[in-house]
Design an enzyme around this catalytic site. Structure first.
Site, PDB file in Angstrom:
ATOM      1  N   VAL A  67      68.993  24.708 -80.719  1.00 45.63           N
ATOM      2  CA  VAL A  67      69.526  23.477 -80.124  1.00 45.63           C
ATOM      3  C   VAL A  67      70.813  23.017 -80.818  1.00 45.63           C
ATOM      4  O   VAL A  67      71.596  22.263 -80.242  1.00 45.63           O
ATOM      5  CB  VAL A  67      68.488  22.317 -80.110  1.00 45.63           C
ATOM      6  CG1 VAL A  67      67.299  22.653 -79.230  1.00 45.63           C
ATOM      7  CG2 VAL A  67      68.062  21.926 -81.506  1.00 45.63           C
ATOM      8  N   ASN A  93      61.923  18.068 -78.967  1.00 45.95           N
ATOM      9  CA  ASN A  93      61.026  17.982 -80.119  1.00 45.95           C
ATOM     10  C   ASN A  93      61.547  18.698 -81.366  1.00 45.95           C
ATOM     11  O   ASN A  93      61.129  18.374 -82.473  1.00 45.95           O
ATOM     12  CB  ASN A  93      59.658  18.556 -79.702  1.00 45.95           C
ATOM     13  CG  ASN A  93      58.769  18.862 -80.878  1.00 45.95           C
ATOM     14  OD1 ASN A  93      58.163  17.960 -81.457  1.00 45.95           O
ATOM     15  ND2 ASN A  93      58.704  20.128 -81.283  1.00 45.95           N
ATOM     16  N   SER A 146      60.598   9.391 -84.953  1.00 46.80           N
ATOM     17  CA  SER A 146      59.714   9.344 -86.133  1.00 46.80           C
ATOM     18  C   SER A 146      59.645   7.896 -86.589  1.00 46.80           C
ATOM     19  O   SER A 146      60.569   7.115 -86.341  1.00 46.80           O
ATOM     20  CB  SER A 146      60.305  10.194 -87.256  1.00 46.80           C
ATOM     21  OG  SER A 146      59.691   9.898 -88.493  1.00 46.80           O
ATOM     22  N   TYR A 159      67.491  12.880 -92.536  1.00 44.62           N
ATOM     23  CA  TYR A 159      66.426  12.946 -91.520  1.00 44.62           C
ATOM     24  C   TYR A 159      66.188  11.561 -90.921  1.00 44.62           C
ATOM     25  O   TYR A 159      66.151  11.386 -89.693  1.00 44.62           O
ATOM     26  CB  TYR A 159      65.140  13.474 -92.164  1.00 44.62           C
ATOM     27  CG  TYR A 159      63.950  13.545 -91.232  1.00 44.62           C
ATOM     28  CD1 TYR A 159      63.769  14.631 -90.389  1.00 44.62           C
ATOM     29  CD2 TYR A 159      62.995  12.516 -91.193  1.00 44.62           C
ATOM     30  CE1 TYR A 159      62.671  14.701 -89.532  1.00 44.62           C
ATOM     31  CE2 TYR A 159      61.902  12.574 -90.346  1.00 44.62           C
ATOM     32  CZ  TYR A 159      61.743  13.670 -89.521  1.00 44.62           C
ATOM     33  OH  TYR A 159      60.660  13.732 -88.668  1.00 44.62           O
ATOM     34  N   ALA A 160      66.021  10.545 -91.790  1.00 46.23           N
ATOM     35  CA  ALA A 160      65.754   9.185 -91.304  1.00 46.23           C
ATOM     36  C   ALA A 160      66.925   8.672 -90.463  1.00 46.23           C
ATOM     37  O   ALA A 160      66.726   8.041 -89.413  1.00 46.23           O
ATOM     38  CB  ALA A 160      65.486   8.253 -92.481  1.00 46.23           C
ATOM     39  N   SER A 162      69.018  10.535 -88.765  1.00 43.85           N
ATOM     40  CA  SER A 162      69.011  11.260 -87.474  1.00 43.85           C
ATOM     41  C   SER A 162      67.969  10.671 -86.531  1.00 43.85           C
ATOM     42  O   SER A 162      68.192  10.578 -85.314  1.00 43.85           O
ATOM     43  CB  SER A 162      68.744  12.755 -87.690  1.00 43.85           C
ATOM     44  OG  SER A 162      67.377  13.004 -87.998  1.00 43.85           O
ATOM     45  N   LYS A 163      66.828  10.247 -87.068  1.00 43.83           N
ATOM     46  CA  LYS A 163      65.758   9.719 -86.209  1.00 43.83           C
ATOM     47  C   LYS A 163      66.094   8.301 -85.730  1.00 43.83           C
ATOM     48  O   LYS A 163      65.739   7.927 -84.606  1.00 43.83           O
ATOM     49  CB  LYS A 163      64.415   9.766 -86.943  1.00 43.83           C
ATOM     50  CG  LYS A 163      63.918  11.197 -87.213  1.00 43.83           C
ATOM     51  CD  LYS A 163      63.686  11.978 -85.918  1.00 43.83           C
ATOM     52  CE  LYS A 163      63.127  13.361 -86.155  1.00 43.83           C
ATOM     53  NZ  LYS A 163      62.859  14.102 -84.915  1.00 43.83           N
ATOM     54  N   ILE A 192      51.813  13.293 -89.388  1.00 43.80           N
ATOM     55  CA  ILE A 192      50.881  14.162 -88.672  1.00 43.80           C
ATOM     56  C   ILE A 192      50.815  15.490 -89.442  1.00 43.80           C
ATOM     57  O   ILE A 192      51.857  16.051 -89.818  1.00 43.80           O
ATOM     58  CB  ILE A 192      51.375  14.441 -87.229  1.00 43.80           C
ATOM     59  CG1 ILE A 192      51.777  13.137 -86.499  1.00 43.80           C
ATOM     60  CG2 ILE A 192      50.319  15.226 -86.456  1.00 43.80           C
ATOM     61  CD1 ILE A 192      50.667  12.174 -86.174  1.00 43.80           C
TER      62      ILE A 192
HETATM   63  N1  LIG Z   1      54.720  16.259 -88.530  1.00 41.84           N
HETATM   64  C1  LIG Z   1      55.036  15.006 -88.717  1.00 41.84           C
HETATM   65  O1  LIG Z   1      54.424  14.304 -89.544  1.00 41.84           O
HETATM   66  C2  LIG Z   1      56.134  14.367 -87.915  1.00 41.84           C
HETATM   67  C3  LIG Z   1      56.274  12.974 -87.964  1.00 41.84           C
HETATM   68  C4  LIG Z   1      57.281  12.355 -87.228  1.00 41.84           C
HETATM   69  C5  LIG Z   1      58.128  13.105 -86.451  1.00 41.84           C
HETATM   70  N2  LIG Z   1      57.979  14.457 -86.405  1.00 41.84           N
HETATM   71  C6  LIG Z   1      58.924  15.195 -85.575  1.00 41.84           C
HETATM   72  O2  LIG Z   1      58.222  16.035 -84.688  1.00 41.84           O
HETATM   73  C7  LIG Z   1      59.001  17.185 -84.402  1.00 41.84           C
HETATM   74  C8  LIG Z   1      58.160  18.415 -84.693  1.00 41.84           C
HETATM   75  O3  LIG Z   1      57.788  18.414 -86.062  1.00 41.84           O
HETATM   76  P1  LIG Z   1      56.673  19.376 -86.661  1.00 41.84           P
HETATM   77  O4  LIG Z   1      55.899  18.586 -87.645  1.00 41.84           O
HETATM   78  O5  LIG Z   1      55.993  20.081 -85.582  1.00 41.84           O
HETATM   79  O6  LIG Z   1      57.622  20.373 -87.495  1.00 41.84           O
HETATM   80  P2  LIG Z   1      57.591  21.951 -87.659  1.00 41.84           P
HETATM   81  O7  LIG Z   1      56.190  22.463 -87.710  1.00 41.84           O
HETATM   82  O8  LIG Z   1      58.494  22.286 -88.795  1.00 41.84           O
HETATM   83  O9  LIG Z   1      58.263  22.456 -86.309  1.00 41.84           O
HETATM   84  C9  LIG Z   1      59.611  22.214 -86.065  1.00 41.84           C
HETATM   85  C10 LIG Z   1      60.016  22.964 -84.813  1.00 41.84           C
HETATM   86  O10 LIG Z   1      61.402  22.728 -84.573  1.00 41.84           O
HETATM   87  C11 LIG Z   1      62.020  23.946 -84.270  1.00 41.84           C
HETATM   88  N3  LIG Z   1      63.432  23.904 -84.636  1.00 41.84           N
HETATM   89  C12 LIG Z   1      63.993  23.493 -85.792  1.00 41.84           C
HETATM   90  N4  LIG Z   1      65.335  23.646 -85.741  1.00 41.84           N
HETATM   91  C13 LIG Z   1      65.619  24.147 -84.507  1.00 41.84           C
HETATM   92  C14 LIG Z   1      66.816  24.516 -83.846  1.00 41.84           C
HETATM   93  N5  LIG Z   1      68.023  24.420 -84.444  1.00 41.84           N
HETATM   94  N6  LIG Z   1      66.745  24.981 -82.580  1.00 41.84           N
HETATM   95  C15 LIG Z   1      65.544  25.109 -81.965  1.00 41.84           C
HETATM   96  N7  LIG Z   1      64.373  24.783 -82.539  1.00 41.84           N
HETATM   97  C16 LIG Z   1      64.416  24.313 -83.803  1.00 41.84           C
HETATM   98  C17 LIG Z   1      61.238  25.001 -85.043  1.00 41.84           C
HETATM   99  O11 LIG Z   1      61.312  26.237 -84.366  1.00 41.84           O
HETATM  100  P3  LIG Z   1      62.138  27.522 -84.855  1.00 41.84           P
HETATM  101  O12 LIG Z   1      62.146  27.524 -86.355  1.00 41.84           O
HETATM  102  O13 LIG Z   1      61.371  28.645 -84.245  1.00 41.84           O
HETATM  103  O14 LIG Z   1      63.483  27.367 -84.237  1.00 41.84           O
HETATM  104  C18 LIG Z   1      59.818  24.445 -84.935  1.00 41.84           C
HETATM  105  O15 LIG Z   1      59.199  24.936 -83.771  1.00 41.84           O
HETATM  106  C19 LIG Z   1      60.261  17.086 -85.250  1.00 41.84           C
HETATM  107  O16 LIG Z   1      61.309  16.511 -84.486  1.00 41.84           O
HETATM  108  C20 LIG Z   1      59.844  16.122 -86.348  1.00 41.84           C
HETATM  109  O17 LIG Z   1      60.931  15.443 -86.903  1.00 41.84           O
HETATM  110  C21 LIG Z   1      57.011  15.105 -87.119  1.00 41.84           C
END
Ligand SMILES: NC(=O)c1ccc[n+]([C@@H]2O[C@H](COP(=O)([O-])OP(=O)(O)OC[C@H]3O[C@@H](n4cnc5c(N)ncnc54)[C@H](OP(=O)(O)O)[C@@H]3O)[C@@H](O)[C@H]2O)c1
Length: 253
Positions: A67, A93, A146, A159-160, A162-163, A192
């Site tokens: 992305v 996402n 987030s 990160y904060a 960006s969100k 999460i």
């Molecule tokens: N887990 C939490 O506690 C939490 C809380 C608040 C918000 N969030 C948000 O929820 C979303 C998902 O988080 P998660 O916890 O599932 O993290 P994660 O397990 O690290 O997954 C992140 C995903 O983003 C993809 N990604 C990262 N950079 C990318 C790029 N340049 N192009 C395309 N895909 C990309 C990765 O896929 P590839 O590496 O295969 O590209 C991966 O599938 C994020 O936006 C995160 O900020 C998470």
């Protein structure tokens, strides 16, 4: 199935679908009848998820997409739309964090986080919105923000930031696109348990974080099922520019 949450006929593009929340969202919407376009960089993981969804009787197609590569987004969306037709719902996402104090963050760290979380999400939303406008069928965009787009914590400042930006982008796009029948909302999760942070929860820092959550536990991926279904489905037809927070009360504390 409750018609409010029936996603038959929807084509849902989910970025960051290779693991964590994106993979969970893909399973949830596929179970409700949507055709799901699984986008990320790790194509092996996408292929495994595509096969899993197909084996369960669902429809999914993997699409390699970085992305942050804004110049490549239109071609990636063309490839995605070749699978099931026009995207009707985008779930923005994909996201990353670089954990360092602000004084240690480099320009490269900043660019990497902003490139995926804000610039990439914004330009993918506008790419999809342009196509939706031409087709005149409206559409639906969900940005994964987030709680750190509202509150802040040490060591994740880009990160904060960006969100916070994606929450504002949600509102700005919602205002411009409402007249075209395109809704734009955000889902703001608290902590999460996913691949990104799984090892944290058993450490002293993780235990301290959990104590700061009023519900006294870290969220599970399935805790977001209801919120994502609400935003993706007809159940939220009169919602746009909203931020739905799912955080066990974290922001209250
Ligand atoms: N887990 C939490 O506690 C939490 C809380 C608040 C918000 N969030 C948000 O929820 C979303 C998902 O988080 P998660 O916890 O599932 O993290 P994660 O397990 O690290 O997954 C992140 C995903 O983003 C993809 N990604 C990262 N950079 C990318 C790029 N340049 N192009 C395309 N895909 C990309 C990765 O896929 P590839 O590496 O295969 O590209 C991966 O599938 C994020 O936006 C995160 O900020 C998470």
């Amino acid at each position: 199935m409750d018609p409010l949450f029936d996603l038959a006929g929807e084509v849902v593009l989910i970025t960051g679908a290779s693991q964590g929340l994106g993979r969970r969202f893909a399973r949830v919407v596929a179970q409700r009848g949507a055709a799901v376009l699984l986008a990320a960089r790790q194509t092996g993981k996408l292929a495994a998820l595509e096969q899993e969804i197909a084996s369960a009787g669902g429809r999914a197609a993997a699409v390699q997409m970085d992305v942050a590569d804004v110049a490549g987004l239109a071609v990636a969306v063309d490839r995605a739309e070749a699978a099931f037709g026009p995207v009707t719902v985008l779930v923005n996402n994909a996201g990353i964090a670089v954990e360092k104090l602000a004084v240690d963050q480099t320009e490269a760290d900043w660019d990497m986080v902003m490139g995926a979380n804000l610039k990439g999400a914004y330009f993918l939303a506008t790419e999809i919105a342009r196509r939706m406008i031409v087709r005149q069928h409206g559409g639906n965009i969900i940005n994964i923000a987030s709680v750190l787009g509202d509150g802040v914590m040490k060591a994740v400042s880009p990160y904060a930031i960006s969100k916070a930006g994606i929450i504002h982008a949600t509102k700005a796009l919602a205002l411009e696109l409402a007249g075209r029948g395109i809704r734009v909302n955000a889902l703001a999760p608290g902590y999460i348990d996913t691949d990104i942070n799984h090892d944290l929860w058993a450490t002293p820092a993780g235990e301290k974080l959990i104590k700061g959550i009023p519900q006294r536990r870290v969220g599970r991926e399935e805790d977001l099922d209801g919120a994502i279904l609400l935003l993706v489905s007809k159940a939220s037809t009169y919602m746009t520019g909203s931020v739905v927070t799912v955080d066990g009360g974290f922001l209250l504390a």
